[in-house]
Design a protein around this motif. Structure first.
Motif, short mmCIF file in Angstrom:
data_model
loop_
_atom_site.label_atom_id
_atom_site.label_comp_id
_atom_site.label_asym_id
_atom_site.label_seq_id
_atom_site.Cartn_x
_atom_site.Cartn_y
_atom_site.Cartn_z
N VAL A 36 53.09 49.37 36.04
CA VAL A 36 52.96 49.35 37.50
C VAL A 36 52.85 47.90 37.98
CG1 VAL A 36 51.25 49.81 39.33
CG2 VAL A 36 51.95 51.65 37.79
N GLN A 37 52.02 47.11 37.29
CA GLN A 37 51.85 45.71 37.68
C GLN A 37 53.15 44.93 37.55
OE1 GLN A 37 48.60 44.04 35.49
NE2 GLN A 37 47.09 45.20 36.66
N LYS A 38 53.88 45.19 36.46
CA LYS A 38 55.10 44.42 36.20
C LYS A 38 56.25 44.79 37.14
CE LYS A 38 58.05 43.18 32.27
NZ LYS A 38 58.04 41.74 32.22
N TYR A 39 56.40 46.11 37.41
CA TYR A 39 57.60 46.54 38.14
C TYR A 39 57.33 47.01 39.57
CZ TYR A 39 59.57 46.29 33.47
OH TYR A 39 59.96 45.85 32.24
N GLY A 40 56.05 47.02 39.97
CA GLY A 40 55.74 47.42 41.35
C GLY A 40 56.11 48.86 41.66
#
Ligand code: AP5
Length: 205
Positions: free
Chosen positions: A21-25
Motif C-alpha cells: 500500500v505504501q509503495k503503490y498507493g
C-alpha cells in the motif's frame, strides 16, 4: 494493481499488504480488520461475527461477500487494491470472480505466502508478547487453542484456493519464511515479472 494475498494465519498477509500500500498507493481491503471494526462498533454484522471470530471459525460467506461487494463500489478502488484475507473459501472466490466480471475489473495475481506451521505459531506468540509489552489489547483469537482452530479452517476451507487459482493461472507462490524485507522484495520481483508493476532498475555504481 489488483491483488489477492493468500496464506495461513500469521503468514504475513497484513504486514506485506501494508508495505505494498505504501509503495503503490493502492487500497488494502482486510476482511479481518473490517470485521474487528464492526465487532468493536457493535454493528449488526459485528454482533453476528463476534463469537464466530472468537472461536476461530470463518464467518458466513454471504457476510464477507456483501462487505467486499459494497467496498469495491467505492471511488478509491480505481487505482487498485489488495485483498487481504478474502476470498477464504471456494464460494467466496466464485462470488469475487462474478463481482469483478460485472465491474470489468481484471485480477492481476494471487500471491500465496507459504510458511511452515511452527513458524506461524512462533509469529503469533511474538505478536501477542509485543502487544502486551506495548499495553495494547491482544486479539481474542490469538490464543494457542483458537489459533489451531484457525489453522484447521485454513487447511480445510482456504487451501483449496491454491488449486483454484493455479488452474486459472493466477497463482504466484512466495517463500514466506524469509525476512519481512526479503518477502517484500520477492513479491515486487514477481509482480514486475508478470508486468503488474514497473521493474526496479538498479543504478550503476
Ligand atoms: P484475519 O484478521 O484475516 O486473520 P488471519 O488470516 O488469521 O491472519 P493474521 O492477521 O493473524 O495474520 P497475517 O497473515 O495477516 O500476518 P501478519 O502480517 O499479521 O481474520 C480473522 C478472523 O476473521 C478469521 O478467523 C475469521 O473468523 C474472520 N474472517 C476474516 N476474513 C474472512 C473471510 N474472508 N471469510 C470468513 N471469515 C473471515 O503477521 C503476523 C506476525 O508475524 C506479526 O507480528 C508480524 O510482524 C510477523 N511477521 C510477518 N511477516 C514476518 C516474517 N517474514 N518474518 C517474521 N515475522 C513476520
Amino acid at each position: 494493481m489488483r491483488l489477492i494475498l493468500l496464506g495461513p494465519p500469521g503468514a504475513g498477509k497484513g504486514t506485506q499488504a501494508q508495505r505494498l500500500v505504501q509503495k503503490y498507493g493502492i487500497v488494502q481491503l482486510s476482511t479481518g480488520e473490517m470485521l474487528r471494526a464492526a465487532v468493536a462498533a457493535q454493528t449488526p454484522i459485528g454482533l453476528q461475527a463476534k463469537d464466530i471470530m472468537a472461536s476461530g471459525s470463518l464467518v458466513p460467506d454471504e457476510m464477507v461477500i456483501s462487505i467486499i461487494s459494497d467496498r469495491l463500489d467505492q471511488p478509491d478502488m480505481k487505482n487498485g487494491f489488495i485483498l487481504d484475507g478474502f476470498p477464504r473459501t471456494v464460494p467466496q472466490a466464485e462470488a469475487l470472480d462474478d463481482l469483478l466480471k460485472r465491474k470489468h475489473i481484471r485480477l492481476d495475481a494471487v500471491v500465496e505466502l507459504r510458511v511452515n506451521e511452527s513458524a506461524l505459531l512462533n509469529r503469533v506468540e511474538t505478536r501477542v508478547a509485543e502487544m502486551r509489552a506495548r499495553g495494547e489489547e491482544v486479539r481474542v483469537d490469538d490464543t494457542p487453542e483458537v489459533l489451531s482452530k484457525r489453522l484447521a479452517s485454513y487447511r480445510s476451507l482456504t487451501e483449496p484456493l491454491i488449486h483454484y487459482y493455479s488452474e486459472r493461472r493466477k497463482l504466484l507462490t512466495v517463500d514466506g519464511m524469509m525476512t519481512i524485507e526479503h518477502v517484500t522484495r520477492e513479491i515486487n520481483r514477481i509482480l514486475a515479472a508478470i508486468g503488474a508493476v514497473e521493474p526496479v532498475i538498479k543504478k550503476a555504481a
